[in-house]
Motif scaffolding. Structure first.
Motif, PDB file in Angstrom:
ATOM      1  N   LYS A   1       0.907  -1.275  -0.048  1.00 51.50           N
ATOM      2  CA  LYS A   1       0.136  -0.041   0.145  1.00 51.50           C
ATOM      3  C   LYS A   1       0.965   1.236   0.051  1.00 51.50           C
ATOM      4  O   LYS A   1       0.487   2.091  -0.590  1.00 51.50           O
ATOM      5  CB  LYS A   1      -0.800   0.076   1.414  1.00 51.50           C
ATOM      6  CG  LYS A   1      -2.057  -1.070   1.218  1.00 51.50           C
ATOM      7  CD  LYS A   1      -2.728  -1.174   2.409  1.00 51.50           C
ATOM      8  CE  LYS A   1      -3.982  -0.121   2.499  1.00 51.50           C
ATOM      9  NZ  LYS A   1      -4.828  -0.020   3.586  1.00 51.50           N
TER      10      LYS A   1
ATOM     11  N   ILE B   1       1.523   4.568  -3.235  1.00 50.17           N
ATOM     12  CA  ILE B   1       1.432   5.938  -3.086  1.00 50.17           C
ATOM     13  C   ILE B   1       2.413   6.809  -4.157  1.00 50.17           C
ATOM     14  O   ILE B   1       3.773   6.679  -3.957  1.00 50.17           O
ATOM     15  CB  ILE B   1       1.737   6.588  -1.690  1.00 50.17           C
ATOM     16  CG1 ILE B   1       0.903   5.836  -0.671  1.00 50.17           C
ATOM     17  CG2 ILE B   1       1.910   7.966  -1.538  1.00 50.17           C
ATOM     18  CD1 ILE B   1       1.238   6.042   0.761  1.00 50.17           C
TER      19      ILE B   1
ATOM     20  N   THR C   1       9.786  11.008   0.485  1.00 45.28           N
ATOM     21  CA  THR C   1       8.948  11.681  -0.399  1.00 45.28           C
ATOM     22  C   THR C   1       9.689  12.420  -1.409  1.00 45.28           C
ATOM     23  O   THR C   1      10.938  12.720  -1.340  1.00 45.28           O
ATOM     24  CB  THR C   1       7.705  12.540  -0.117  1.00 45.28           C
ATOM     25  OG1 THR C   1       8.417  13.554   0.572  1.00 45.28           O
ATOM     26  CG2 THR C   1       6.828  11.592   0.978  1.00 45.28           C
TER      27      THR C   1
ATOM     28  N   ASP D   1       5.495  17.204   0.617  1.00 48.53           N
ATOM     29  CA  ASP D   1       4.526  16.087   0.678  1.00 48.53           C
ATOM     30  C   ASP D   1       4.517  15.197   1.779  1.00 48.53           C
ATOM     31  O   ASP D   1       3.596  14.317   2.019  1.00 48.53           O
ATOM     32  CB  ASP D   1       4.448  15.186  -0.543  1.00 48.53           C
ATOM     33  CG  ASP D   1       4.079  16.083  -1.969  1.00 48.53           C
ATOM     34  OD1 ASP D   1       3.413  16.863  -1.760  1.00 48.53           O
ATOM     35  OD2 ASP D   1       4.756  15.651  -2.940  1.00 48.53           O
TER      36      ASP D   1
ATOM     37  N   ASP E   1       0.867  15.038   4.223  1.00 46.83           N
ATOM     38  CA  ASP E   1       0.129  14.249   3.603  1.00 46.83           C
ATOM     39  C   ASP E   1       0.128  12.717   3.662  1.00 46.83           C
ATOM     40  O   ASP E   1      -0.693  12.150   3.899  1.00 46.83           O
ATOM     41  CB  ASP E   1      -0.362  14.846   2.153  1.00 46.83           C
ATOM     42  CG  ASP E   1      -0.782  16.447   2.236  1.00 46.83           C
ATOM     43  OD1 ASP E   1      -1.450  16.722   3.357  1.00 46.83           O
ATOM     44  OD2 ASP E   1      -0.621  17.135   1.295  1.00 46.83           O
ATOM     45  N   VAL E   2       1.324  12.440   3.046  1.00 45.24           N
ATOM     46  CA  VAL E   2       1.651  11.068   3.074  1.00 45.24           C
ATOM     47  C   VAL E   2       1.743  10.390   4.476  1.00 45.24           C
ATOM     48  O   VAL E   2       1.265   9.242   4.575  1.00 45.24           O
ATOM     49  CB  VAL E   2       3.104  10.856   2.408  1.00 45.24           C
ATOM     50  CG1 VAL E   2       3.638   9.372   2.353  1.00 45.24           C
ATOM     51  CG2 VAL E   2       2.946  11.287   0.805  1.00 45.24           C
TER      52      VAL E   2
ATOM     53  N   ASP F   1      -0.104  11.095   6.789  1.00 41.99           N
ATOM     54  CA  ASP F   1      -1.303  10.990   7.511  1.00 41.99           C
ATOM     55  C   ASP F   1      -1.953  10.010   6.917  1.00 41.99           C
ATOM     56  O   ASP F   1      -2.840   9.340   7.381  1.00 41.99           O
ATOM     57  CB  ASP F   1      -2.128  12.450   7.248  1.00 41.99           C
ATOM     58  CG  ASP F   1      -1.663  13.440   8.041  1.00 41.99           C
ATOM     59  OD1 ASP F   1      -0.925  13.497   9.139  1.00 41.99           O
ATOM     60  OD2 ASP F   1      -1.922  14.726   7.741  1.00 41.99           O
ATOM     61  N   GLU F   2      -1.812   9.852   5.602  1.00 40.41           N
ATOM     62  CA  GLU F   2      -2.552   8.824   4.806  1.00 40.41           C
ATOM     63  C   GLU F   2      -1.955   7.121   5.311  1.00 40.41           C
ATOM     64  O   GLU F   2      -2.754   6.470   5.401  1.00 40.41           O
ATOM     65  CB  GLU F   2      -2.084   8.857   3.243  1.00 40.41           C
ATOM     66  CG  GLU F   2      -2.798   7.849   2.532  1.00 40.41           C
ATOM     67  CD  GLU F   2      -2.301   7.878   0.855  1.00 40.41           C
ATOM     68  OE1 GLU F   2      -2.724   7.158   0.037  1.00 40.41           O
ATOM     69  OE2 GLU F   2      -1.709   9.026   0.573  1.00 40.41           O
ATOM     70  N   ILE F   3      -0.659   7.170   5.364  1.00 37.44           N
ATOM     71  CA  ILE F   3      -0.155   5.983   6.064  1.00 37.44           C
ATOM     72  C   ILE F   3      -0.583   5.571   7.227  1.00 37.44           C
ATOM     73  O   ILE F   3      -0.919   4.483   7.728  1.00 37.44           O
ATOM     74  CB  ILE F   3       1.578   6.084   6.153  1.00 37.44           C
ATOM     75  CG1 ILE F   3       1.766   6.243   4.437  1.00 37.44           C
ATOM     76  CG2 ILE F   3       2.087   4.763   6.679  1.00 37.44           C
ATOM     77  CD1 ILE F   3       3.518   6.454   4.614  1.00 37.44           C
TER      78      ILE F   3
ATOM     79  N   THR G   1      -3.527   5.680   8.635  1.00 38.03           N
ATOM     80  CA  THR G   1      -4.899   4.986   8.307  1.00 38.03           C
ATOM     81  C   THR G   1      -4.822   3.654   8.118  1.00 38.03           C
ATOM     82  O   THR G   1      -5.894   3.091   8.064  1.00 38.03           O
ATOM     83  CB  THR G   1      -5.732   5.877   7.369  1.00 38.03           C
ATOM     84  OG1 THR G   1      -5.213   5.795   6.028  1.00 38.03           O
ATOM     85  CG2 THR G   1      -5.571   7.365   7.901  1.00 38.03           C
ATOM     86  N   PHE G   2      -3.558   3.354   7.534  1.00 37.08           N
ATOM     87  CA  PHE G   2      -3.471   1.884   7.175  1.00 37.08           C
ATOM     88  C   PHE G   2      -3.634   0.901   8.337  1.00 37.08           C
ATOM     89  O   PHE G   2      -3.229   1.235   9.629  1.00 37.08           O
ATOM     90  CB  PHE G   2      -2.095   1.491   6.660  1.00 37.08           C
ATOM     91  CG  PHE G   2      -1.955   2.213   5.363  1.00 37.08           C
ATOM     92  CD1 PHE G   2      -2.965   3.163   4.456  1.00 37.08           C
ATOM     93  CD2 PHE G   2      -0.739   2.240   4.670  1.00 37.08           C
ATOM     94  CE1 PHE G   2      -2.671   3.577   3.576  1.00 37.08           C
ATOM     95  CE2 PHE G   2      -0.404   3.000   3.375  1.00 37.08           C
ATOM     96  CZ  PHE G   2      -1.658   3.615   3.043  1.00 37.08           C
TER      97      PHE G   2
END
Length: 297
Positions: free
Chosen positions: A80, A84, A130, A135, A138-139, A141-143, A145-146
């Motif tokens: 996952k 990205i 990144t 970035d 944001d990256v 914060d996205e990770i 949630t995994f």
């Protein structure tokens, strides 16, 4: 343009500097003061850019895998993360490797952690970077949630403050440099204006005998350029001398990994060329302003 004509323009430009006396001194003094401050700001800006680059290169996201995660779960997290698009690199560090690194970092005190080799309390970790440091937030914060991700860290407060500081420092430096350059251009423009006024009759005669506009203008351009170049010599010497002292005396005392002073060479050559170029530009542009406004040819 013939070589003889070029020589004549250079001689006339040099004579104009001598004729204007104290105004020439004032103009050179203005350029000297301006470029001395500009040199200091440029040296600071170059080092701030270096510091910002170091910070950006060191920014990484550490993804701590949940202690209950199985091998299959770890592979899913990796897949996952790789999906990205902003990711530039991804490395996996097992809990055994994390413990080994911790022991090495602590030096002699690290031996105490040998007790945990059989029952390691640390997490498996993914180290993510990144393409663009902006970035990172944001990256991360996205990770976060995994599934099976325990924690995501990247030194958020430190990174944000450092990037903001370097950003505003650049803006302030550019604004101050622009203001100083404008002041020097204004003074050189006035010096050229005095030359044009003093030689108005001579210029009129030259026009009557067929002198072209460019033939009349070139000595004034050269005068301005010479004023700018002469005014840059002292700032170059002072700035490079001060930087050489700072580099040799303070470099070893700085203990922050991201603060790295640019070596004296090649910065000395870069700074000297920048100041010479700015000095010449200030002089020529000041001449252009005067010639256009006060020399009606």
């Amino acid at each position: 343009m013939k070589l003889r004509t070029v020589g004549r323009h250079i001689r006339e430009g040099g004579k104009n500097i001598y004729r204007n006396g104290w105004m020439t001194v004032a103009s050179i003094g203005a350029v000297t003061t301006t470029l001395l401050l500009v040199g200091i700001f440029v040296a600071l800006m170059l080092n701030l850019n270096q510091m910002a680059n170091n910070v950006e290169e060191d920014v990484e996201i550490r993804v701590l895998v949940d202690l209950t995660a199985q091998e299959e779960d770890i592979q899913k997290i990796e897949a996952k993360i790789r999906d990205i698009t902003e990711i530039s690199s991804l490395q996996f560090s097992s809990k055994e490797k994390e413990l080994e690194s911790l022991m090495e970092t602590m030096g002699e005190d690290g031996d105490q952690w040998e007790l945990f080799e059989q029952d390691n309390p640390l997490n498996d970790v993914f180290v993510v970077k990144t393409e663009d440091p902006i970035d990172t937030f944001d990256v991360a914060d996205e990770i976060a949630t995994f599934d099976n991700v325990d924690e995501v860290t990247y030194g958020q407060q430190v990174v944000e403050k450092l990037l903001k500081f370097t950003k505003y420092a650049r803006y302030i430096g550019i604004g101050l440099i622009a203001g100083l350059v404008f002041t020097a251009i204004f003074l050189i423009s006035n010096t050229i204006k005095l030359t044009i006024t003093a030689r108005s009759k001579e210029i009129g005669i030259m026009k009557l005998v067929g002198a072209t506009n460019s033939f009349i203008r070139w000595p004034f351009f050269i005068e301005g350029m010479l004023l700018g170049i002469l005014g840059s010599l002292i700032p170059i010497g002072v700035t490079l001398g001060a930087y050489y002292y700072v580099y040799n005396n303070l470099r070893e005392k700085i203990n922050f990994s991201f603060v790295e002073i640019i070596p004296f060479d090649p910065l000395a050559w870069q700074l000297a060329l920048i100041l010479l170029a700015i000095g010449a530009f200030i002089g020529v542009w000041g001449s252009v302003m005067s010639v256009r406004k006060f020399l009606k040819v």
